[in-house]
Design an enzyme around this catalytic site. Structure first.
Site, PDB file in Angstrom:
ATOM      1  N   GLU A 111       0.845  -1.207   0.000  1.00 11.61           N
ATOM      2  CA  GLU A 111       0.000   0.000   0.000  1.00 11.61           C
ATOM      3  C   GLU A 111       0.875   1.251   0.000  1.00 11.61           C
ATOM      4  OE1 GLU A 111      -2.422   1.644  -0.765  1.00 11.61           O
ATOM      5  OE2 GLU A 111      -4.058   1.420   0.686  1.00 11.61           O
ATOM      6  N   ASP A 112       0.319   2.350  -0.488  1.00 17.15           N
ATOM      7  CA  ASP A 112       1.089   3.599  -0.480  1.00 17.15           C
ATOM      8  C   ASP A 112       1.138   4.227   0.908  1.00 17.15           C
ATOM      9  OD1 ASP A 112      -1.622   4.263  -0.513  1.00 17.15           O
ATOM     10  OD2 ASP A 112      -1.495   5.606  -2.240  1.00 17.15           O
ATOM     11  N   ASP A 154      -3.616   5.518   6.565  1.00 20.43           N
ATOM     12  CA  ASP A 154      -4.124   6.769   7.114  1.00 20.43           C
ATOM     13  C   ASP A 154      -5.081   6.424   8.256  1.00 20.43           C
ATOM     14  OD1 ASP A 154      -4.522   9.573   7.166  1.00 20.43           O
ATOM     15  OD2 ASP A 154      -6.165   9.461   5.733  1.00 20.43           O
ATOM     16  N   PHE A 184      -0.832  16.336   3.987  1.00 16.52           N
ATOM     17  CA  PHE A 184      -1.292  15.704   2.757  1.00 16.52           C
ATOM     18  C   PHE A 184      -0.127  15.631   1.785  1.00 16.52           C
ATOM     19  CE2 PHE A 184      -3.463  14.864  -1.154  1.00 16.52           C
ATOM     20  CZ  PHE A 184      -4.468  14.002  -0.748  1.00 16.52           C
ATOM     21  N   ARG A 233       1.088  11.736  -9.307  1.00 22.22           N
ATOM     22  CA  ARG A 233       1.577  10.390  -8.986  1.00 22.22           C
ATOM     23  C   ARG A 233       2.978  10.175  -9.553  1.00 22.22           C
ATOM     24  NH1 ARG A 233      -2.826   7.368  -7.027  1.00 22.22           N
ATOM     25  NH2 ARG A 233      -4.836   7.747  -8.001  1.00 22.22           N
TER      26      ARG A 233
HETATM   27  P1  IMP Z   1      -7.318   4.885   4.915  1.00 24.81           P
HETATM   28  O1  IMP Z   1      -8.417   3.923   4.651  1.00 24.81           O
HETATM   29  O2  IMP Z   1      -7.836   6.156   5.571  1.00 24.81           O
HETATM   30  O3  IMP Z   1      -6.151   4.322   5.672  1.00 24.81           O
HETATM   31  O4  IMP Z   1      -6.915   5.381   3.485  1.00 24.81           O
HETATM   32  C1  IMP Z   1      -5.754   5.153   2.873  1.00 24.81           C
HETATM   33  C2  IMP Z   1      -5.871   5.751   1.484  1.00 24.81           C
HETATM   34  O5  IMP Z   1      -6.173   7.163   1.541  1.00 24.81           O
HETATM   35  C3  IMP Z   1      -4.541   5.667   0.776  1.00 24.81           C
HETATM   36  O6  IMP Z   1      -4.440   4.475   0.059  1.00 24.81           O
HETATM   37  C4  IMP Z   1      -4.572   6.881  -0.121  1.00 24.81           C
HETATM   38  O7  IMP Z   1      -5.217   6.569  -1.328  1.00 24.81           O
HETATM   39  C5  IMP Z   1      -5.408   7.887   0.616  1.00 24.81           C
HETATM   40  N1  IMP Z   1      -4.574   8.880   1.322  1.00 24.81           N
HETATM   41  C6  IMP Z   1      -4.453   9.037   2.657  1.00 24.81           C
HETATM   42  N2  IMP Z   1      -3.609  10.034   2.956  1.00 24.81           N
HETATM   43  C7  IMP Z   1      -3.168  10.521   1.771  1.00 24.81           C
HETATM   44  C8  IMP Z   1      -2.239  11.574   1.427  1.00 24.81           C
HETATM   45  O8  IMP Z   1      -1.629  12.267   2.252  1.00 24.81           O
HETATM   46  N3  IMP Z   1      -2.037  11.769   0.096  1.00 24.81           N
HETATM   47  C9  IMP Z   1      -2.666  11.033  -0.869  1.00 24.81           C
HETATM   48  N4  IMP Z   1      -3.535  10.033  -0.573  1.00 24.81           N
HETATM   49  C10 IMP Z   1      -3.783   9.789   0.738  1.00 24.81           C
HETATM   50 MG    MG Z   2      -4.467   4.330  -2.119  1.00 31.29          MG
END
Ligand code: IMP
Ligand code: MG
Length: 183
Positions: free
Chosen positions: A106-107, A110, A159, A172
């Site tokens: 995963e990237d 969050d 962000f 990206r």
């Molecule tokens: P989570 O379900 O809130 O953990 O969401 C994770 C997803 O939110 C990641 O795979 C990203 O696609 C997106 N995301 C969360 N923070 C960022 C950020 O700082 N920049 C870009 N995408 C983010």
């Molecule tokens: Mg993502």
């Protein structure tokens, strides 16, 4: 878009990705692994990480989108996106994963909602093992308790874009990880 500020340089990313690859190579010595990238943000991380994993490794991809009222890009930037936790699968993996070693790639972690959903989904298919590799981690935003097994960098609640991560689908293809100023 106003100035992006570099948070993690491409050199630092490369060094850390090679450390993660070395750790994975060691942990799975003698075994095969399937690297499952979460579309689309993880694609660049996966392609670099995979080349540092010296094992019998294959790729697969999984796609998700979240339900709920998507914020405008400006709102997303200001306060992040507190999704409802309902995640929809848009693309499943292409193979059965029973008795396989799976590493979800995963990237960024969050709130943890997406990864919690994906882990639950794949765990039910009884893989031999299931771990999470994430390039970035924003632990201060977590809503569900979840930790990555291989974590590149912990970052503050900013962000970020670049190296696969987007803002309204853009940036990206930037090589460094940059902070988008909230102003
Ligand atoms: P989570 O379900 O809130 O953990 O969401 C994770 C997803 O939110 C990641 O795979 C990203 O696609 C997106 N995301 C969360 N923070 C960022 C950020 O700082 N920049 C870009 N995408 C983010
Ligand atoms: Mg993502």
């Amino acid at each position: 878009m106003s100035e992006l500020k570099v948070l993690i340089s491409r050199q630092k990313i490369a060094k850390r990705v090679s450390e993660l690859g070395a750790q994975i190579t060691k942990d799975y010595a003698g075994q095969a692994v399937i690297l499952v990238g979460v579309l689309k943000g993880a694609t660049i991380f996966l392609s670099d990480l995979a080349r540092q994993v010296h094992l019998d490794a294959t790729f697969d991809f999984i796609g998700v989108s979240s339900y709920g009222n998507r914020p405008t890009p400006t709102q997303e930037l200001k306060s992040g996106w507190d999704s409802t936790g309902e995640v929809k699968l848009t693309k499943d993996v292409d193979q059965t994963i029973k008795d396989k070693n799976i590493i979800l790639v995963e990237d960024i972690l969050d709130t943890g909602l997406t990864m919690t959903y994906l882990k639950r989904l794949l765990q039910a298919r009884q893989p031999k093992s299931l771990k999470v590799a994430t390039l970035l981690d924003k632990p201060s935003r977590r809503k569900l308790p979840l930790e990555g097994d291989y974590v590149g960098f912990k970052i503050p609640d900013e962000f970020v874009v670049g190296y696969g991560l987007d803002y309204a689908e853009k940036y990206r293809n930037i090589s460094d990880i940059c902070v988008v100023p909230r102003k």
